[in-house]
Scaffold this motif. Structure first.
Motif, PDB file in Angstrom:
ATOM      1  N   UNK A 144       0.769  -1.143  -0.025  1.00 46.61           N
ATOM      2  CA  UNK A 144      -0.015   0.069   0.027  1.00 46.61           C
ATOM      3  C   UNK A 144       0.816   1.226   0.019  1.00 46.61           C
ATOM      4  N   UNK A 145       2.298   1.064  -0.359  1.00 47.55           N
ATOM      5  CA  UNK A 145       2.892   2.353  -0.535  1.00 47.55           C
ATOM      6  C   UNK A 145       3.056   3.199   0.815  1.00 47.55           C
ATOM      7  N   UNK A 146       3.077   2.525   1.915  1.00 45.11           N
ATOM      8  CA  UNK A 146       3.165   3.062   3.022  1.00 45.11           C
ATOM      9  C   UNK A 146       4.470   3.922   3.385  1.00 45.11           C
ATOM     10  N   UNK A 147       5.518   3.287   2.817  1.00 44.01           N
ATOM     11  CA  UNK A 147       6.877   3.898   3.332  1.00 44.01           C
ATOM     12  C   UNK A 147       7.065   5.230   2.238  1.00 44.01           C
ATOM     13  N   UNK A 148       6.703   5.053   1.054  1.00 51.25           N
ATOM     14  CA  UNK A 148       6.568   6.007  -0.026  1.00 51.25           C
ATOM     15  C   UNK A 148       5.735   7.204   0.490  1.00 51.25           C
ATOM     16  N   UNK A 149       4.724   7.015   1.083  1.00 53.19           N
ATOM     17  CA  UNK A 149       3.688   8.067   1.655  1.00 53.19           C
ATOM     18  C   UNK A 149       4.507   8.697   2.863  1.00 53.19           C
ATOM     19  N   UNK A 150       5.411   7.959   3.527  1.00 50.34           N
ATOM     20  CA  UNK A 150       5.867   8.540   4.891  1.00 50.34           C
ATOM     21  C   UNK A 150       7.053   9.492   4.257  1.00 50.34           C
ATOM     22  N   UNK A 151       8.148   8.619   3.395  1.00 47.32           N
ATOM     23  CA  UNK A 151       8.971   9.663   3.024  1.00 47.32           C
ATOM     24  C   UNK A 151       8.937  10.789   2.279  1.00 47.32           C
ATOM     25  N   UNK A 152       8.024  10.740   1.411  1.00 47.50           N
ATOM     26  CA  UNK A 152       7.670  11.592   0.357  1.00 47.50           C
ATOM     27  C   UNK A 152       7.233  12.650   1.106  1.00 47.50           C
ATOM     28  N   UNK A 153       5.968  12.625   2.099  1.00 49.63           N
ATOM     29  CA  UNK A 153       5.286  13.632   2.749  1.00 49.63           C
ATOM     30  C   UNK A 153       6.486  14.177   3.889  1.00 49.63           C
TER      31      UNK A 153
END
Length: 286
Positions: free
Chosen positions: A85-94
């Motif tokens: 669910x792209x949880x890591x991408x969401x965290x680092x991009x934000x």
């Protein structure tokens, strides 16, 4: 103090060998990781990748590395982890965008993508529009066009698979074998966006999901395909490197309650005990 939010993804609309390499188009949904960056003592329980992103940013902007110890990262997210669910991408991009705002620094999407990929394979949810993306190198980024209106009934599995574990799988031969299918799916997705056709979007996603079965099979997949046909849903998609599945539909047109009643039956509930009706969004860090 500055804030930013990046959406999760219900797996991918398509993923595979496309235009000469492995690429994906994420499926962003209205479920967000919210990050606040402020001056203060770092939190003891912060997520390691968010701190790694902050250190990368300071180096990119040629700011003192010691500045990291004066910045606090507060990440608030209920996105399931290791489910595709792209949880890591969401965290680092934000985190990156919040830090840029707090420090009054410029950060465009191309630079953000390169910084994210330097930490781990990255989903295209960080772009403000559906995007075909080389998630391993950030070497390719092709906009798909406008997003057809659709909702997604996201089916959450108890199974987990980390991004790192997926990328250790030997998969190139399977990807190359399915390259023709993925090329068709990519062409279909572009037409879906150009024609604002949710059914065509679902068909493209279904093609990619079927191809993914030869690499990372989902349980009861044929039953889910039959469910799509029975209720005349737009299609389904999967997390190609995770465990979630999405059913593309429109709650104004489709009987979501009836679909959920079928999902509650024992044979399916064992595999998909939780589901969430979510709006599909264009993506991008807000």
């Amino acid at each position: 103090m500055a804030q930013a939010a990046c959406p999760a993804s219900c797996g991918e609309i398509i993923q595979g060998w496309i235009l000469g390499g492995e690429k994906l188009v994420s499926c962003p949904v209205a479920w967000y990781s919210h990050v606040e960056v402020t001056t203060g003592t770092p939190l003891a329980n912060e997520r390691p990748l968010t701190r790694a992103m902050l250190r990368q940013l300071l180096a990119h902007w040629q700011l003192p590395a010691s500045l990291s110890s004066t910045l606090r990262i507060d990440c608030r997210s209920t996105i399931p982890v290791a489910k595709g669910m792209a949880s890591s991408t969401a965290d680092i991009a934000a985190t990156a965008v919040a830090a840029a705002r707090h420090l009054n620094q410029r950060l465009d999407e191309e630079t953000l993508a390169k910084l994210c990929v330097a930490l781990e394979p990255t989903d295209s949810t960080l772009f403000s529009g559906l995007t075909l993306f080389d998630h391993n190198t950030a070497a390719a980024r092709i906009p798909c066009g406008a997003l057809p209106h659709t909702e997604i009934l996201l089916l959450e599995s108890p199974l987990t698979l980390t991004t790192a574990d997926y990328h250790r799988m030997v998969r190139q031969q399977v990807l190359l074998k399915n390259a023709g299918i993925l090329d068709n799916a990519w062409q279909m997705l572009q037409r879906a966006c150009a024609q604002n056709d949710a059914a065509l979007l679902g068909e493209a996603a279904t093609l990619s999901a079927i191809a993914s079965q030869s690499l990372l099979p989902k349980p009861a997949f044929t039953t889910l395909l039959n469910l799509v046909e029975r209720f005349d849903l737009y299609g389904l998609n999967v997390a190609h490197s995770g465990s979630v599945v999405g059913l593309f539909l429109d709650s104004a047109r489709h009987d979501v309650e009836a679909v959920c009643r079928v999902l509650e039956k024992r044979a399916l509930a064992a595999h998909w005990p939780k589901n969430y009706l979510l709006k599909m969004v264009e993506g991008g860090v807000k």
